[in-house]
Scaffold this active site. Structure first.
Site, short mmCIF file in Angstrom:
data_model
loop_
_atom_site.label_atom_id
_atom_site.label_comp_id
_atom_site.label_asym_id
_atom_site.label_seq_id
_atom_site.Cartn_x
_atom_site.Cartn_y
_atom_site.Cartn_z
N CYS A 12 0.42 -0.89 0.56
CA CYS A 12 -0.14 0.36 0.46
C CYS A 12 0.81 1.29 0.27
O CYS A 12 2.36 1.02 -0.36
CB CYS A 12 -0.87 0.18 0.86
SG CYS A 12 -0.44 -0.08 2.79
N CYS A 86 -3.71 -0.90 -2.23
CA CYS A 86 -4.48 0.89 -2.23
C CYS A 86 -5.03 1.16 -3.72
O CYS A 86 -5.60 0.01 -4.43
CB CYS A 86 -3.31 1.65 -2.58
SG CYS A 86 -1.94 0.82 -3.19
N CYS A 94 3.52 0.30 -8.16
CA CYS A 94 4.37 -0.65 -7.69
C CYS A 94 5.35 -1.12 -8.33
O CYS A 94 5.27 -1.26 -9.62
CB CYS A 94 3.13 -1.96 -7.52
SG CYS A 94 2.10 -1.17 -5.83
#
Length: 146
Positions: A12, A86, A94
């Site tokens: 997250c 998230c 990411c």
């Protein structure tokens, strides 16, 4: 040595709430099958409401530190599953871990964005906690042999 295919990384934004909860639940509910880590795009500090919500279930994360996803990536850690918890927009930031066979986004509400009285925030954090616990249980059911 543990199989990479059974390693799970929850990501997250700050590693302060949602990913910490998911990690704790997976390790507690299926720790003999999976090993979970958690990390954030911009590691922060643990959300005190999340610490309290988990303590209500007998889970103490008050002494844990937050981790950076890029640190794990640079260390060469490998995962079979990478799950962001998230928003889709944050998930797109990411890094791509080599060898990941399963990548998914579970877009839970961000506890750090909640406003209201202490009890109103706690009630919403409990709801997020319970949603994460339920999603982790479904993940276990979907990814383990009967």
């Amino acid at each position: 040595m543990e199989s990479v295919k059974n390693r799970v990384l929850f990501i997250c934004v700050h590693n302060s709430a949602r990913s910490q909860m998911a990690q704790e639940y997976l390790n507690r509910m299926a720790g003999t099958t999976f090993t979970a880590d958690s990390a954030g795009l911009e590691p922060g500090s643990l959300n005190p409401y999340v610490v309290r919500a988990l303590q209500e279930e007998g889970i103490d994360i008050s002494g844990k530190k937050t981790n950076g996803v890029l640190d794990f990536y640079n260390e060469g850690r490998r995962y079979g599953y990478v799950i962001s918890v998230c928003s889709k927009e944050a998930e797109e930031r990411c890094p791509i871990f080599p060898g990941v066979s399963y990548r998914e986004n579970w877009p839970f509400e961000d506890p750090s964005a909640l406003t209201g009285s202490d009890e109103e925030i706690m009630e919403r954090v409990r709801r997020i906690r319970d949603q994460i616990k339920e999603q982790v249980a479904q993940f276990i059911a979907d990814h383990t042999e009967a």
